[in-house]
Design a protein around this motif. Sequence first.
Motif, short mmCIF file in Angstrom:
data_model
loop_
_atom_site.label_atom_id
_atom_site.label_comp_id
_atom_site.label_asym_id
_atom_site.label_seq_id
_atom_site.Cartn_x
_atom_site.Cartn_y
_atom_site.Cartn_z
N HIS A 34 103.57 28.38 115.34
CA HIS A 34 103.29 29.52 114.46
C HIS A 34 101.81 29.88 114.43
O HIS A 34 101.42 30.94 113.96
N VAL A 78 108.17 33.16 110.24
CA VAL A 78 106.93 32.61 110.79
C VAL A 78 105.85 32.51 109.71
O VAL A 78 105.13 31.51 109.61
N MET A 80 109.12 24.49 116.15
CA MET A 80 108.25 24.90 115.04
C MET A 80 107.33 23.75 114.61
O MET A 80 106.23 23.97 114.12
N HIS A 106 106.04 29.40 107.49
CA HIS A 106 105.47 28.21 108.13
C HIS A 106 103.94 28.26 108.07
O HIS A 106 103.28 27.22 107.86
N ARG A 107 103.35 29.43 108.25
CA ARG A 107 101.90 29.57 108.19
C ARG A 107 101.38 29.30 106.78
O ARG A 107 100.37 28.62 106.60
#
Length: 340
Positions: free
Chosen positions: A248, A286, A243, A289-290
Motif C-alpha cells: 500500500h 488501500v 498487503m 491500510h495506509r
Amino acid sequence: MSQQIIGLLNPLLAITWALAFVILWLFQKERKYILLIAFSYLAFSCGIFISNVGISAQSVLHVLGTHVSYSAAMITMVWGVSRRINAPPRGLLNLAILIGATPLILWLYLNSDLINIRVIAANGAYSVVLLIGAHNLWYSRKNTKLEYWLLVLFVLLAIQGLVRPVTFFWLEGAVLNADYRESIYYSTLNLSMSILSLLLALTLVIICIDDYWREMKSEAAISDASNAISNRKCQLDKLQQVMATNIHRNHDLTIKKLAEETGIQTHQLRRMINKELGYRNFRDFVNLHRVKEAQVMLSDPKFSTASITEIAFDCGFNSIPSFNRVFKAEVGETPSDYRE
C-alpha cells in the motif's frame, strides 16, 4: 402351446426387470426402495410362472402359489413406492387384506360352481392394495410429472385388475366352472395388463435413474460450492499476504497492479474487496491500510522526529489534504491531534 410360451416369456421378462432394478440399486445402495421393487418383480415372475406353467390349474397349490406370489409382489411394490416418498406403507393393512382374501379364494376354488369367481376375488384384493399405493402417492407426492404418471398407472392397474376378469367372464359366459385360460378373450384382455405393466416398469426405471441423476447433480453442486469456498479462502489468504508486504506504500498502486501481485483476476478482486471484505471501493481498502500504518508511526516514539508530511508520504498518500481527510474520517481526529 402358445399359453406355455407366454407363461415362460412373461416370467423371464419380470426377472429381467428385477435384475435391472438390482443393477440400479448397486449405483445407489442407500435407496432401499429399489430393492423392494426388484423383489416385487421377482415375486411377479413366480406368480406368472405358477399361474401359466408351473402347477396344474386344477391343484390347490396353484391357487395358493399364485395368490401368495402376487400378494408378495403387490405388498413390496406399494412398500417400495411409499418408502421412496416417505409415506407410511400401510403394510399391515395390505397384509390383512390379502390374508383375509385367502379363505374366500380357497372356498370359491373348492366350490366347483364358483371356481372362476375366485379370480375376481383375488384381483379385487390386489386392486385394493394398488389403490392404497395410489393414495400414498397422492398425499405424499412431490409434484413431479413422473409421480403423477405413476399415480395414474397405479389407478389404471387397480381398475383394470378388477374390470378385466369381470369383462372377460361376461364376454365368455364362463363365470361358472370353465377353463377360462383357453379362451381368445383371455389373451386379448391380458394385452391391456401387459401394456400397463410395461409402462409401470419403464416409469419406475426412469424414476430410479432420475433420482440417481438428481443426487449426482446435488453432490456436484455441493462439491462446486465447497471448492469455491476453498478457492475463495486461498484468495483471501493471498491478498492478506500481499498487503502484509506493505504494498500500500506504493503511491501508484492500482487494483490492476494488486491483482497481478495476488494472481487474482481484477473483477474477482474487486468483488472480494466490495462484497466479502465490505469496502465501498478499492481506494477505501488501500487507504485503510495506509491509515493503520500511519497510526502506528504516529504513536511510535521512534518516529517522533518525523513530520506528519513524511509519515503521510511514507504510508502511500500523495498529498497532505487527502491524508488529513482520510485519517479523520477513519480515526475521528486529525493526525496532529492523534499524535498529541
